[in-house]
Design an enzyme around this catalytic site. Structure first.
Site, PDB file in Angstrom:
ATOM      1  N   LYS A   9       4.834 -16.830   1.655  1.00  0.00           N
ATOM      2  CA  LYS A   9       4.712 -15.700   0.752  1.00  0.00           C
ATOM      3  C   LYS A   9       5.699 -15.945  -0.669  1.00  0.00           C
ATOM      4  O   LYS A   9       6.500 -16.626  -0.579  1.00  0.00           O
ATOM      5  CB  LYS A   9       5.068 -14.523   1.474  1.00  0.00           C
TER       6      LYS A   9
HETATM    7  P1  NAD Z   1      -1.902  -2.738  -4.177  1.00  0.00           P
HETATM    8  O1  NAD Z   1      -0.791  -3.014  -5.012  1.00  0.00           O
HETATM    9  O2  NAD Z   1      -3.110  -3.163  -4.712  1.00  0.00           O
HETATM   10  O3  NAD Z   1      -1.690  -1.454  -3.531  1.00  0.00           O
HETATM   11  C1  NAD Z   1      -1.002  -0.788  -2.989  1.00  0.00           C
HETATM   12  C2  NAD Z   1      -1.306   0.772  -2.780  1.00  0.00           C
HETATM   13  O4  NAD Z   1      -0.485   1.410  -2.054  1.00  0.00           O
HETATM   14  C3  NAD Z   1      -1.401   1.464  -4.185  1.00  0.00           C
HETATM   15  O5  NAD Z   1      -2.564   2.313  -4.185  1.00  0.00           O
HETATM   16  C4  NAD Z   1      -0.092   2.338  -4.199  1.00  0.00           C
HETATM   17  O6  NAD Z   1      -0.231   3.485  -5.176  1.00  0.00           O
HETATM   18  C5  NAD Z   1      -0.053   2.657  -2.637  1.00  0.00           C
HETATM   19  N1  NAD Z   1       1.305   2.932  -2.083  1.00  0.00           N
HETATM   20  C6  NAD Z   1       2.443   2.374  -2.621  1.00  0.00           C
HETATM   21  N2  NAD Z   1       3.571   3.249  -1.984  1.00  0.00           N
HETATM   22  C7  NAD Z   1       2.867   4.129  -1.313  1.00  0.00           C
HETATM   23  C8  NAD Z   1       3.140   5.093  -0.569  1.00  0.00           C
HETATM   24  N3  NAD Z   1       4.536   5.414  -0.239  1.00  0.00           N
HETATM   25  N4  NAD Z   1       2.258   5.997   0.037  1.00  0.00           N
HETATM   26  C9  NAD Z   1       1.147   5.736  -0.290  1.00  0.00           C
HETATM   27  N5  NAD Z   1       0.564   5.069  -0.969  1.00  0.00           N
HETATM   28  C10 NAD Z   1       1.488   4.109  -1.633  1.00  0.00           C
HETATM   29  O7  NAD Z   1      -1.648  -3.874  -2.922  1.00  0.00           O
HETATM   30  P2  NAD Z   1      -2.736  -4.351  -1.956  1.00  0.00           P
HETATM   31  O8  NAD Z   1      -3.083  -5.732  -2.213  1.00  0.00           O
HETATM   32  O9  NAD Z   1      -3.707  -3.256  -1.551  1.00  0.00           O
HETATM   33  O10 NAD Z   1      -1.667  -4.591  -0.675  1.00  0.00           O
HETATM   34  C11 NAD Z   1      -1.561  -3.264   0.261  1.00  0.00           C
HETATM   35  C12 NAD Z   1      -0.841  -4.011   1.417  1.00  0.00           C
HETATM   36  O11 NAD Z   1      -1.725  -5.014   1.923  1.00  0.00           O
HETATM   37  C13 NAD Z   1       0.567  -4.898   1.281  1.00  0.00           C
HETATM   38  O12 NAD Z   1       1.102  -4.779   2.456  1.00  0.00           O
HETATM   39  C14 NAD Z   1      -0.043  -6.289   1.276  1.00  0.00           C
HETATM   40  O13 NAD Z   1       0.895  -7.272   1.600  1.00  0.00           O
HETATM   41  C15 NAD Z   1      -1.248  -5.992   2.461  1.00  0.00           C
HETATM   42  N6  NAD Z   1      -2.367  -7.171   2.176  1.00  0.00           N
HETATM   43  C16 NAD Z   1      -2.958  -7.555   0.959  1.00  0.00           C
HETATM   44  C17 NAD Z   1      -3.956  -8.229   1.117  1.00  0.00           C
HETATM   45  C18 NAD Z   1      -4.799  -8.524  -0.363  1.00  0.00           C
HETATM   46  O14 NAD Z   1      -5.654  -9.302  -0.188  1.00  0.00           O
HETATM   47  N7  NAD Z   1      -4.478  -8.003  -1.352  1.00  0.00           N
HETATM   48  C19 NAD Z   1      -4.449  -8.976   2.104  1.00  0.00           C
HETATM   49  C20 NAD Z   1      -3.777  -8.660   3.361  1.00  0.00           C
HETATM   50  C21 NAD Z   1      -2.643  -7.730   3.488  1.00  0.00           C
END
Ligand code: NAD
Length: 417
Positions: free
Chosen positions: A106
């Site tokens: 990461k």
């Molecule tokens: P992103 O930045 O695209 O989206 C994050 C979302 O969470 C946004 O809508 C934001 O407004 C919201 N958010 C932030 N704080 C918040 C809160 N306190 N309450 C409610 N909503 C809140 O990020 P992402 O890529 O969607 O990643 C989200 C999670 O999934 C992370 O933990 C990331 O590590 C994990 N993840 C991502 C992927 C990927 O392919 N992008 C794959 C596996 C896991």
């Protein structure tokens, strides 16, 4: 009471809970409690006003026992060494649960991308990519998007790396734009996997998919596709939240309408007119069939776990439920699908993209989704079988499966790996 646990502390507790069931030598298990390689970089970024700002970034490789390390790049003010260590370790377990030939990594930069212009973001990304290039590479360590980064960020990293080595190297990152060797199906892959694994969990719990009520925390690259793909499967999504708050409609939200609205509003839901406003805490405590946690780590702790009423909790985000909260949810009879199983869809299709990038031969969306579906169903079944055999919850079961696979590889390679 505030949750005082750091993400890596959570990751180690989760590891220790499962490691007692894994019959592998102590020294191998001990080696898996630490990250193999940790790079911290402090570098200048040229800002629009011509000043230079020093930024701090990280790239952490937890394990390379089963293959090159794989994991996202995060741009967020909360990025720390501790958080990156936890995420790198979780990536190792995810890749092992999916049985991909990868270890976990990461990276990230401590910054708020919303306050930076496109030029500043590009400067930051290219400089950060140059700094971590010493440990990155298609056969070494392959980044992907995470919170605060996207396909455009991956294009900049790929271009910087390709320029440095003098040849087009698409397989150095995944989650790229299609025009640069990205894979069809990658953008929705994490959400698609979450929707399919949720369907498997409902089947296991004898709960109907059609009409199942859903609340989704987080509406980004993971949350939004999870929500509309669950809607496509017949579920009723009644609540969605993002960093601006929660939006609720007991009759069911029109998820694609929310997405359309967010796209026109800087990816935020603030002011969405066709729903009642609720708080994030209210969303978490809703009486729904499925609660999908797709925002950030530490969303459910011992403080708010007692108020959770969903029958099924699905961890789309990494690390959203702490170990203490896990125990509370288990005592309440809530079935939890852990992150290292629920959100593997992204890294699975990243693996497909990496294969395509190395072969310069591209698959159809149908082929991508068919193979993703097969891996999601197989992984769910293997974790469930382990849970039933060892009489443990799904998280411990997923960890047993993953730790055993990684430890076997490490033992076969020998003590120097
Ligand atoms: P992103 O930045 O695209 O989206 C994050 C979302 O969470 C946004 O809508 C934001 O407004 C919201 N958010 C932030 N704080 C918040 C809160 N306190 N309450 C409610 N909503 C809140 O990020 P992402 O890529 O969607 O990643 C989200 C999670 O999934 C992370 O933990 C990331 O590590 C994990 N993840 C991502 C992927 C990927 O392919 N992008 C794959 C596996 C896991």
């Amino acid at each position: 009471m505030e949750n005082s646990r750091s993400p890596f502390d959570v990751a180690l507790t989760q590891f220790d809970r499962a490691a007692t069931y894994v019959e592998q030598p102590d020294h191998i298990l001990e080696a898996l409690r630490v990250c193999r390689r940790e790079l911290i970089v402090n570098f200048p970024v040229r800002m629009d006003d011509r000043s230079e700002k020093i930024m701090t970034g990280y790239r952490i490789q937890h394990s390379t026992a089963r293959g090159p390390s794989k994991g996202g790049i995060r741009y967020h003010p909360g990025v720390t060494l501790d958080e990156m260590r936890a995420m790198a370790m979780w990536m190792t377990w995810k890749c092992a649960v999916a049985n991909l030939p990868y270890g976990g990594a990461k990276g990230g930069v401590t910054c708020d991308p919303r306050t930076l212009s496109v030029d500043e973001l590009e400067n930051l990304t290219r400089r950060y990519a140059t700094e971590i290039a010493i440990i990155m590479g298609p056969e070494d360590d392959i980044p992907a998007p995470d919170v605060g980064t996207d396909a455009r960020t991956m294009a900049w990293i790929m271009d910087t790396y390709s320029n440095q080595c003098g040849r087009f190297t698409p397989a150095v990152v995944t989650g790229k734009p299609l025009e640069l060797g990205g894979s069809v199906g990658r953008a929705e892959a994490t959400g698609r996997g979450i929707a399919w694994v949720t369907a498997e969990a409902l089947k296991h719990r004898n709960m109907p998919l059609e009409g199942a009520t859903v609340a989704v925390q987080g509406f980004g690259k993971v949350g939004a596709p999870s929500a509309y793909l669950l809607e496509d499967l017949g579920c009723k999504v009644v609540a969605i939240s993002d960093v601006t708050g929660g939006y609720y409609n007991p009759k069911g939200l029109d998820v694609r309408d929310l997405l359309c609205y967010a796209r026109q509003n800087n990816n935020l839901l603030a002011g969405y007119p066709s729903a009642e406003c609720i708080t994030n805490d209210e969303l978490l405590a809703m009486d729904v069939d499925i609660l999908a946690l797709c925002a950030l780590e530490g969303a459910v702790t011992e403080c708010n776990a007692p108020s959770i009423r969903a029958k099924l909790v699905v961890e789309g985000a990494n690390g959203p439920v702490t170990p203490e909260a896990d125990d509370i949810l288990t005592d309440k009879g809530i079935f939890l699908v852990p992150d290292v199983l629920a959100n593997i869809g992204g890294v699975v299709v990243s693996y497909f993209e990496w294969i395509q990038g190395r072969q310069f031969h591209f698959w159809t969306e149908c082929e991508v989704n068919e193979q993703l579906h097969a891996i999601m169903v197989r992984s769910f079944e293997q974790v469930l079988n382990m849970a039933q055999e060892k009489k443990v919850d799904m998280r411990v079961a997923a960890y047993i499966l993953a730790i055993d696979r990684v430890a076997r590889a490490q033992a076969l390679r020998g003590p120097c790996v």
